[in-house]
Each structure stands twice: as C-alpha cells, then as structure tokens.
Design a protein around this motif. Sequence first.
Motif, PDB file in Angstrom:
ATOM      1  N   ASN A 127       0.818  -1.224   0.000  1.00 34.92           N
ATOM      2  CA  ASN A 127       0.000   0.000   0.000  1.00 34.92           C
ATOM      3  C   ASN A 127       0.852   1.275   0.000  1.00 34.92           C
ATOM      4  OD1 ASN A 127      -2.406  -1.568   0.159  1.00 34.92           O
ATOM      5  ND2 ASN A 127      -2.087  -1.771   2.372  1.00 34.92           N
ATOM      6  N   PRO A 161       1.954   4.754  -1.135  1.00 39.45           N
ATOM      7  CA  PRO A 161       1.188   5.820  -1.795  1.00 39.45           C
ATOM      8  C   PRO A 161       1.719   6.137  -3.197  1.00 39.45           C
ATOM      9  CG  PRO A 161       1.715   6.423   0.463  1.00 39.45           C
ATOM     10  CD  PRO A 161       2.518   5.204   0.139  1.00 39.45           C
ATOM     11  N   SER A 178      -4.795  10.842  -5.737  1.00 37.88           N
ATOM     12  CA  SER A 178      -4.128   9.734  -5.065  1.00 37.88           C
ATOM     13  C   SER A 178      -5.158   8.979  -4.231  1.00 37.88           C
ATOM     14  CB  SER A 178      -3.004  10.257  -4.161  1.00 37.88           C
ATOM     15  OG  SER A 178      -2.457   9.198  -3.384  1.00 37.88           O
ATOM     16  N   SER A 231      -4.518   7.803  -1.435  1.00 43.19           N
ATOM     17  CA  SER A 231      -4.180   8.116  -0.045  1.00 43.19           C
ATOM     18  C   SER A 231      -4.633   9.538   0.294  1.00 43.19           C
ATOM     19  CB  SER A 231      -2.671   7.997   0.181  1.00 43.19           C
ATOM     20  OG  SER A 231      -2.316   8.487   1.464  1.00 43.19           O
ATOM     21  N   SER A 232      -5.267   9.692   1.432  1.00 41.14           N
ATOM     22  CA  SER A 232      -5.727  11.017   1.863  1.00 41.14           C
ATOM     23  C   SER A 232      -4.931  11.525   3.064  1.00 41.14           C
ATOM     24  CB  SER A 232      -7.220  10.971   2.215  1.00 41.14           C
ATOM     25  OG  SER A 232      -7.469  10.003   3.219  1.00 41.14           O
ATOM     26  N   SER A 233      -3.709  11.044   3.220  1.00 41.88           N
ATOM     27  CA  SER A 233      -2.868  11.516   4.328  1.00 41.88           C
ATOM     28  C   SER A 233      -2.472  12.964   4.077  1.00 41.88           C
ATOM     29  CB  SER A 233      -1.615  10.644   4.452  1.00 41.88           C
ATOM     30  OG  SER A 233      -0.733  10.877   3.361  1.00 41.88           O
ATOM     31  N   VAL A 262       0.490  13.314   1.671  1.00 43.09           N
ATOM     32  CA  VAL A 262       0.174  13.128   0.251  1.00 43.09           C
ATOM     33  C   VAL A 262      -0.570  14.346  -0.291  1.00 43.09           C
ATOM     34  CG1 VAL A 262      -1.204  11.791  -1.392  1.00 43.09           C
ATOM     35  CG2 VAL A 262       0.202  10.613   0.323  1.00 43.09           C
TER      36      VAL A 262
END
Length: 305
Positions: free
Chosen positions: A96, A98, A154, A156-158, A161
């Motif tokens: 996983n 990113p 993306s 990923s919603s961190s 990122v």
Amino acid sequence: MYPKISLCKITYYNDMMRTFLLLIVLAAAQYSFAQTASELKSKLPEISGWDIDPNVETFDQNTLFERINGAAGGYLLYDFEELISFVYNQVEEGENVPYITIQVYRHATPADAFGIYAAERPSQANFLQIGAEGYQEGPMLNFFVDRLYVKMESPSSSDHVIKTVEEIARKFGKSIRSKPKMPEILQAFPTENKMAHSEMYVPKSFLGHEFLSKAFTAVYELSGKSYQVFIINAENSGKAKEMLEKYYGFTKQADSVKEGRLTIKDRYNGDLECIWKGQYIWGILNDNQIPLKTDEILKEVGKRL
C-alpha cells in the motif's frame, strides 16, 4: 558606379532586423508550450521521497474511452487531442505504498481546455492560483493552463500526500507557463452581480441550437434570482451574420439581420436581448424575468470587448 550607402543607414537597418527577429522569438515563446509526452515529463518536478514512474500512458481520440469510458464524449466535445498519464511513486518499502497519478489532457485551444475544466469544476471549492485556475479537494487537484487540463489524484488522503499533490501541481503548472491567463474574453463580462467561478464555455449547440457555437457564459444573481450573460465569438462578421440568419429562420422572424441591437424571440429560451457587432454576438438570458437595466449591461459588455 554603385550608390553609396551610409554607415548610419546600415546600422539602422541592422537594428531594425534585430528588433524584428526579437519580436518573432518573443511571440514564439509566448505561444509555444510543452505538449508531447517527453516534453511534459521533463517539466515534472523532482520531489524528495518520490520517484516518477518511467512508464507513461498515452491515449488519443480513438482510445480515450479505454481510460475514462463513458466520460470520453464530454472531452471530445471540447476538441480533445491526447491524454498523457504519469505516476509518482513514494520511495518506501512494503504494501500500500502511496502513489499520485497525473492525467494531462491536451485540447485544440485554450478555450477548449478552459471549457472542460469549467464543466467539471464545482461551484464551491478550495480554489487555488495554480495554472490559470485550479482547485483541490483532499488528494484530488485539477487545474488548467493554456491548452492543457491537468487532473491529479491519489488513493491516499494523508496530510503528507495532500501537501505533495499541491507541491507537484504548483511546480508543474509554473514550469508549463510562468504567467498563465484565463481566456481574455472573460474580462468582457461585467463584474457587478456576477457569481464567482460561474464562467463556462460552450463550443457547440449553444442553447440547444446546432447553429450557435463558441459561446462563453457567466451567471449573475440579483434579488435571489439568476440570469446569464453570453458572448459568442464567431471569429468574423460573416460567420456571426450566418448564425443570426439561421436563428431568425428558426424563430420565423421576418426582419433582416443587421448589426446593432436585436431581440430574438426564441420559444424555447424566451426573448434574447442582444447585440451583434463584427465577430461578436452578446446578450442576456433572463428566464426569471428579473427587472434588469438590459441596455446598460449590453453596453458595458460592448465596451469591454
């Protein structure tokens, strides 16, 4: 005997030639921009902790549906030419990891790139000065510049990122064009009562009529009700007249088409108060029958064109 040419005249001639060549170079620089896959890839910024995938995907008018399926028709309406897709991968071990995708849609003209961007743009968003205009919602960021509509996202919603997406977008957009602009014709719309980010471009079948094309519109609000101002750039007066003659034929108006103030009685769109001058036709769509200072609005658009 050959006529004598003074040194002063030779110097003047050389100066004129240098000025002429400089103007050509500046004009070429103004209208040239990256558009091939290799040119665009060279403008992608290096980001610490991220690598650009060497594999680049491209899609043309015949294969676009393979990438976006049912949405392809909307892009083709705006004279889509090519989609070039890049990927940033985070340098990290494990599952996983990113990644960020960048889809660059190239269209025939800046108006077309603006048009598809505006068609997908939400009315309320976190708008950013990226490219000519952009907006971001979490790890998704879209902007347009010149003939390019750029879409980034993306899974990923961190926070890391999301910030990286914006960093790439800002640097990439600036590398394509350092001083991008919105379509110049948008400056002709009056600012009073205009709703922010409401401008649109309709390349074909404006108001549902196939003979009306290349229309820019903006939405206005007064007393809780909305109306629209439109500007058609027919490219020359002959094409503008042809559009209006077909419109008069559709509405069965017997009057001859002449430059100046016009009222078109469209049974589907109501009475259109408009003006024709040269290559431009502009007017007001007032379905809600709002009391407007119509002539003043039309006059102001004319001054701004």
